[in-house]
Write a protein that holds these residues in place. Structure first.
Motif, PDB file in Angstrom:
ATOM      1  N   VAL A 196      22.431  61.804  15.815  1.00  8.56           N
ATOM      2  CA  VAL A 196      21.127  60.769  16.033  1.00  8.56           C
ATOM      3  C   VAL A 196      21.937  59.502  15.365  1.00  8.56           C
ATOM      4  O   VAL A 196      21.817  58.423  16.104  1.00  8.56           O
ATOM      5  N   ALA A 197      22.007  59.119  14.498  1.00 11.71           N
ATOM      6  CA  ALA A 197      22.664  57.863  14.312  1.00 11.71           C
ATOM      7  C   ALA A 197      23.609  57.359  15.015  1.00 11.71           C
ATOM      8  O   ALA A 197      23.566  56.163  14.426  1.00 11.71           O
ATOM      9  N   SER A 198      24.196  58.158  14.932  1.00 12.73           N
ATOM     10  CA  SER A 198      25.486  57.073  16.325  1.00 12.73           C
ATOM     11  C   SER A 198      24.922  56.702  17.776  1.00 12.73           C
ATOM     12  O   SER A 198      25.733  55.754  18.046  1.00 12.73           O
ATOM     13  N   LEU A 199      23.880  57.409  17.475  1.00 14.15           N
ATOM     14  CA  LEU A 199      23.195  56.391  19.100  1.00 14.15           C
ATOM     15  C   LEU A 199      22.277  55.395  18.465  1.00 14.15           C
ATOM     16  O   LEU A 199      21.683  54.757  19.254  1.00 14.15           O
ATOM     17  N   VAL A 200      22.410  54.858  17.662  1.00 19.84           N
ATOM     18  CA  VAL A 200      21.354  53.159  17.343  1.00 19.84           C
ATOM     19  C   VAL A 200      22.889  52.537  16.834  1.00 19.84           C
ATOM     20  O   VAL A 200      23.995  52.366  16.264  1.00 19.84           O
ATOM     21  N   HIS A 201      22.623  51.255  17.807  1.00 22.40           N
ATOM     22  CA  HIS A 201      23.509  50.342  17.877  1.00 22.40           C
ATOM     23  C   HIS A 201      22.291  48.791  17.635  1.00 22.40           C
ATOM     24  O   HIS A 201      22.131  48.408  18.431  1.00 22.40           O
ATOM     25  N   LEU A 202      22.041  48.626  16.208  1.00 23.61           N
ATOM     26  CA  LEU A 202      20.880  47.638  15.550  1.00 23.61           C
ATOM     27  C   LEU A 202      21.890  45.923  15.854  1.00 23.61           C
ATOM     28  O   LEU A 202      22.801  45.642  15.361  1.00 23.61           O
ATOM     29  N   ARG A 203      21.615  45.203  17.188  1.00 23.08           N
ATOM     30  CA  ARG A 203      22.621  44.221  17.384  1.00 23.08           C
ATOM     31  C   ARG A 203      21.614  43.232  17.423  1.00 23.08           C
ATOM     32  O   ARG A 203      22.058  41.900  16.991  1.00 23.08           O
ATOM     33  N   THR A 204      20.478  43.290  17.377  1.00 24.52           N
ATOM     34  CA  THR A 204      19.028  41.734  17.205  1.00 24.52           C
ATOM     35  C   THR A 204      18.304  42.547  16.271  1.00 24.52           C
ATOM     36  O   THR A 204      17.909  43.717  16.030  1.00 24.52           O
ATOM     37  N   PRO A 205      17.690  41.488  15.746  1.00 28.39           N
ATOM     38  CA  PRO A 205      16.078  41.515  15.153  1.00 28.39           C
ATOM     39  C   PRO A 205      15.252  42.170  15.829  1.00 28.39           C
ATOM     40  O   PRO A 205      14.590  41.818  16.434  1.00 28.39           O
ATOM     41  N   GLY A 206      14.317  43.291  14.642  1.00 28.10           N
ATOM     42  CA  GLY A 206      13.514  44.146  15.442  1.00 28.10           C
ATOM     43  C   GLY A 206      13.725  45.067  16.257  1.00 28.10           C
ATOM     44  O   GLY A 206      12.762  46.102  16.293  1.00 28.10           O
ATOM     45  N   GLN A 207      14.907  46.179  16.249  1.00 27.41           N
ATOM     46  CA  GLN A 207      15.552  46.822  16.538  1.00 27.41           C
ATOM     47  C   GLN A 207      14.578  47.897  15.945  1.00 27.41           C
ATOM     48  O   GLN A 207      14.531  48.043  14.637  1.00 27.41           O
ATOM     49  N   SER A 208      14.464  49.178  16.924  1.00 22.85           N
ATOM     50  CA  SER A 208      14.472  50.280  15.694  1.00 22.85           C
ATOM     51  C   SER A 208      15.908  51.310  15.619  1.00 22.85           C
ATOM     52  O   SER A 208      16.981  51.235  15.688  1.00 22.85           O
ATOM     53  N   LEU A 209      15.387  51.845  13.988  1.00 16.96           N
ATOM     54  CA  LEU A 209      16.715  52.549  13.363  1.00 16.96           C
ATOM     55  C   LEU A 209      16.828  53.578  14.193  1.00 16.96           C
ATOM     56  O   LEU A 209      18.065  54.853  13.582  1.00 16.96           O
ATOM     57  N   LEU A 210      16.125  54.276  15.334  1.00 17.03           N
ATOM     58  CA  LEU A 210      16.068  55.502  15.819  1.00 17.03           C
ATOM     59  C   LEU A 210      15.669  55.483  16.823  1.00 17.03           C
ATOM     60  O   LEU A 210      15.169  54.724  17.077  1.00 17.03           O
ATOM     61  N   PRO A 211      16.872  56.156  17.636  1.00 16.68           N
ATOM     62  CA  PRO A 211      16.420  56.777  19.189  1.00 16.68           C
ATOM     63  C   PRO A 211      15.269  56.592  19.650  1.00 16.68           C
ATOM     64  O   PRO A 211      14.230  56.954  19.056  1.00 16.68           O
ATOM     65  N   SER A 212      14.419  56.471  20.524  1.00 20.81           N
ATOM     66  CA  SER A 212      13.277  56.916  21.076  1.00 20.81           C
ATOM     67  C   SER A 212      12.708  57.793  21.786  1.00 20.81           C
ATOM     68  O   SER A 212      13.651  59.159  22.085  1.00 20.81           O
ATOM     69  N   VAL A 213      11.765  58.421  21.039  1.00 17.93           N
ATOM     70  CA  VAL A 213      11.553  60.364  22.491  1.00 17.93           C
ATOM     71  C   VAL A 213      11.246  59.866  23.484  1.00 17.93           C
ATOM     72  O   VAL A 213      11.468  61.050  23.819  1.00 17.93           O
ATOM     73  N   ARG A 214      11.388  58.916  24.292  1.00 15.79           N
ATOM     74  CA  ARG A 214      11.480  58.914  25.539  1.00 15.79           C
ATOM     75  C   ARG A 214      12.897  59.626  25.933  1.00 15.79           C
ATOM     76  O   ARG A 214      13.018  59.524  27.016  1.00 15.79           O
ATOM     77  N   ASP A 215      13.854  59.380  25.080  1.00 17.06           N
ATOM     78  CA  ASP A 215      15.344  59.636  24.929  1.00 17.06           C
ATOM     79  C   ASP A 215      16.043  61.204  25.014  1.00 17.06           C
ATOM     80  O   ASP A 215      16.609  61.305  24.302  1.00 17.06           O
ATOM     81  N   LEU A 216      14.709  62.097  24.692  1.00 13.77           N
ATOM     82  CA  LEU A 216      14.869  63.357  23.923  1.00 13.77           C
ATOM     83  C   LEU A 216      16.141  64.131  24.514  1.00 13.77           C
ATOM     84  O   LEU A 216      16.759  64.374  23.468  1.00 13.77           O
ATOM     85  N   ARG A 217      16.475  63.505  25.578  1.00 16.80           N
ATOM     86  CA  ARG A 217      16.817  64.841  26.264  1.00 16.80           C
ATOM     87  C   ARG A 217      18.124  64.634  25.702  1.00 16.80           C
ATOM     88  O   ARG A 217      18.754  65.308  25.479  1.00 16.80           O
ATOM     89  N   ARG A 218      18.784  63.247  26.102  1.00 17.65           N
ATOM     90  CA  ARG A 218      19.760  62.958  25.917  1.00 17.65           C
ATOM     91  C   ARG A 218      20.713  62.749  24.223  1.00 17.65           C
ATOM     92  O   ARG A 218      21.625  63.395  24.030  1.00 17.65           O
ATOM     93  N   VAL A 219      19.204  62.599  23.515  1.00 17.48           N
ATOM     94  CA  VAL A 219      19.626  62.830  22.404  1.00 17.48           C
ATOM     95  C   VAL A 219      19.700  64.582  21.953  1.00 17.48           C
ATOM     96  O   VAL A 219      20.855  64.230  20.785  1.00 17.48           O
ATOM     97  N   SER A 220      18.940  65.075  22.385  1.00 16.98           N
ATOM     98  CA  SER A 220      19.997  66.599  21.716  1.00 16.98           C
ATOM     99  C   SER A 220      20.783  66.981  22.604  1.00 16.98           C
ATOM    100  O   SER A 220      21.532  68.034  21.579  1.00 16.98           O
ATOM    101  N   ALA A 221      21.117  66.675  23.675  1.00 23.23           N
ATOM    102  CA  ALA A 221      22.683  66.797  24.422  1.00 23.23           C
ATOM    103  C   ALA A 221      24.058  66.663  23.046  1.00 23.23           C
ATOM    104  O   ALA A 221      24.312  67.423  22.862  1.00 23.23           O
ATOM    105  N   THR A 222      23.337  65.694  22.743  1.00 23.72           N
ATOM    106  CA  THR A 222      24.327  64.875  21.572  1.00 23.72           C
ATOM    107  C   THR A 222      24.543  65.392  20.612  1.00 23.72           C
ATOM    108  O   THR A 222      25.428  65.583  19.922  1.00 23.72           O
ATOM    109  N   VAL A 223      23.211  65.708  20.114  1.00 22.11           N
ATOM    110  CA  VAL A 223      22.934  67.083  18.964  1.00 22.11           C
ATOM    111  C   VAL A 223      23.586  68.218  18.898  1.00 22.11           C
ATOM    112  O   VAL A 223      24.088  68.362  18.254  1.00 22.11           O
ATOM    113  N   ALA A 224      23.558  68.390  20.274  1.00 21.38           N
ATOM    114  CA  ALA A 224      23.596  69.899  20.597  1.00 21.38           C
ATOM    115  C   ALA A 224      25.500  70.327  20.067  1.00 21.38           C
ATOM    116  O   ALA A 224      26.042  70.895  20.338  1.00 21.38           O
ATOM    117  N   ILE A 225      26.031  69.076  20.876  1.00 21.65           N
ATOM    118  CA  ILE A 225      27.264  69.425  21.152  1.00 21.65           C
ATOM    119  C   ILE A 225      28.003  68.911  19.853  1.00 21.65           C
ATOM    120  O   ILE A 225      28.964  69.715  19.354  1.00 21.65           O
TER     121      ILE A 225
END
Length: 580
Positions: free
Chosen positions: A504-533
């Motif tokens: 999950v942490a690997s999908l976060v890249h904080l480059r500008t102020p105000g970015q989220s520390l975690l992926p969005s729930v709108r992207d859960l399918r990609r997040v889940s596949a990454t976690v599953a692998i």
């Protein structure tokens, strides 16, 4: 065993289904029923002529109709009731709707609305696709599991609760089964786990909720919650029966009370494939946010000073995983635990023999003598403000359930000594949050890195818009369950939980102020596949994978069930000859 109404063909993961029934019975089976989407040819061959309106509506048209109906429901609970009815009528349409509007509908099928539905369970009861096991009838456990009609290779996951620790509402007796059904919905919508391959289970051991006990409509056992040896024997009987009936299934423990959650997990973690979302799932998503924040600061995890305010099931679970991650950076477990300060309702957890703490809290007990030189408000009880004043933590995690605990004075004191403090008010629902993101951003002049337990909207401060990360377990558990199913893991190891957090942490890249520390729930399918692998690969490294990973990316993708109407085959002959 009676003939099943349908069979999912091996290797297709739901892409093709053989229909074993005829006529109106098909419309009563949610996995088969597609309502007005049945073509005229399908209606003829399946005996559905005249049972549906003449016009054929494709899935996209049905989706538009369903979403319109959802929006017209006046209250969240009415929306939940509509979705429950849809799920019980048409599996594909329900999950298609949920998947395409996940960020909007997830709060309805899960927290916070699920809490209202649980409290209304006995009044609103409809047929529920789950197994109810009663402590007063332990001899019927195995027969009840078999009554689901599923065979030993048909179930990947049992989602189990005893309903004592439902988030924010406590002991809810048999109504807690709905939390398992909500979790099942997210496993499918977010992780692509086939809905047919999961089974919700409620362990009805009674309830201490006097409102339920005095409600004539209450559907559970009408006696106080059973504890002690009889409770343990019942849980053990369930585990033994589950292994006999579904030997390849992961047991997902959900919303057990603080006195049982860690204990049950530790009791069975070396005997079967088991996972506690409140302990391990929460830990993984919070650890992911901590790792993303530490990385954004250019620091190491082992260099942090961490305060856990609320040393319960979730809080200590977070601490345990962070310790494991620090050990991977070269510390000993003892060195890692020395970087944590945990609080309970009695204040700082210490080795003071006059204070009572739970066994799972004791590894984090501080030596009383180390506080001798501290400046404290009340010598008899060392509170959060005292710890912040004397420790100068870099990370503050709230799992206390105490609204407003992170006061302006505490936050400003922390921010005075740390350039970019990580502050996570995780208690939910929203009214229980230790602080709001807007307060934290104001009190730290926009320097705080924030994750919350409940969803909060963006916050604008001095021209910068801050997207608030929600530490939602849905970022972890669907992918973990999928990874376990793909490799048919015999255990869920600590390394697999850590792998999920890193993924999950690997999908976060904080480059500008105000970015989220975690992926969005709108992207859960990609997040889940990454976690599953990541989880499946770690299972293989740990020697607990039962299926070789020849191509993990393809294996995970192939296993993800898609909410589309499958090809229907009819009859007992060669399935390739009768595609409808």
């Amino acid at each position: 065993m009676a003939k099943r109404p349908y069979d999912v063909l091996p290797g297709d993961h739901g892409a093709r289904i053989r229909v074993n029934i005829h006529g109106s019975y098909i419309l009563r089976v949610p996995r088969l029923n597609r309502g007005t989407a049945f073509t005229h040819d399908e209606r003829v061959q399946l005996g559905l002529e005249g049972l549906l309106p003449e016009r054929v509506t494709p899935l996209e048209g049905q989706l538009h109709r369903a979403y319109t109906r959802f929006l017209r429901a006046a209250t969240p609970l009415e929306k939940y009731a509509y979705l429950q009815g849809l799920r019980d009528r048409n599996t594909v349409l329900f999950y298609r709707l949920l998947s395409e509007h996940l960020d909007e509908i997830m709060p309805i099928v899960y927290t916070p609305t699920i809490g209202d539905a649980i409290q209304e369970f006995s009044l609103w009861f409809q047929q529920v696709n789950a197994v109810f096991l009663a402590i007063d009838a332990p001899d019927r456990i195995e027969a009840s599991l078999r009554a689901s009609g599923k065979g030993p290779d048909d179930i990947d996951m049992l989602i189990v609760t005893d309903s004592e620790g439902i988030l924010g509402i406590g002991d809810q007796g048999v109504g807690g089964v709905l939390i398992c059904i909500g979790k099942k919905s997210l496993y499918t919508a977010a992780g692509g786990v086939d809905p047919d391959r999961m089974l919700p289970v409620v362990l009805d051991v009674g309830t201490d909720n006097l409102k339920l006990l005095n409600d004539d409509l209450y559907l559970g056992l009408r006696h106080a919650r059973v504890r002690g040896e009889r409770y343990d024997a019942f849980v053990d009987a369930f585990v033994q029966a589950a292994q006999a009936v579904f030997p390849h299934a992961m047991v997902h423990w959900e919303d057990f009370g603080a006195s049982n959650a860690h204990r049950i997990l530790n009791r069975y973690r070396d005997e079967l494939c088991t996972f506690n979302d409140d302990v391990q799932g929460t830990a993984a998503v919070v650890a992911a946010a901590v790792m993303a924040g530490v990385s954004a600061k250019g620091e190491r995890l082992r260099d942090q000073r961490i305060v856990i305010s609320g040393a319960g099931t979730a809080g200590i679970g977070v601490a345990d995983l962070l310790v494991d991650l620090m050990v991977s950076e070269g510390l000993t477990p003892e060195e890692a635990r020395s970087l944590f300060w945990a609080t309970s309702s009695r204040g700082l957890v210490t080795d003071d023999p006059h204070l009572r703490f739970r066994d799972f809290q004791r590894p984090y007990a501080r030596v009383v003598a180390e506080t001798d030189g501290w400046t404290v408000d009340e010598p008899a009880r060392i509170g959060l403000a005292d710890i912040v004043r004397n420790v100068h933590p870099t990370v503050l995690i709230g799992t206390s359930g105490q609204p407003g605990l992170f006061s302006e004075a505490v936050v400003r004191d922390m921010a005075a000594h740390v350039d970019r403090p990580l502050i996570f008010p995780l208690s939910n629902p929203t009214v229980l949050a230790e602080a709001t993101p807007g307060q934290l951003i104001e009190w730290t002049d926009g320097r705080a890195l924030i994750a919350t337990g409940s969803p909060f909207g963006p916050v604008t401060h001095e021209g910068v818009t801050y997207t608030v990360a929600q530490a939602n377990n849905a970022l972890v558990f669907p992918g973990l369950g999928l990874g376990v199913a793909v490799c048919r893991a015999s255990r869920v190891t600590d390394h697999m939980i850590a792998a999920a957090a890193r993924a999950v942490a690997s999908l976060v890249h904080l480059r500008t102020p105000g970015q989220s520390l975690l992926p969005s729930v709108r992207d859960l399918r990609r997040v889940s596949a990454t976690v599953a692998i990541a989880v499946a690969r770690q299972a293989e490294l740990d020697g607990v994978a039962g299926v070789p990973l020849t191509d993990p990316v393809q294996q995970v993708f192939d296993r993800m069930w898609q909410p589309v109407y499958p090809e229907l085959l009819f009859g007992d002959d060669d399935p390739t000859s009768q595609v409808l």
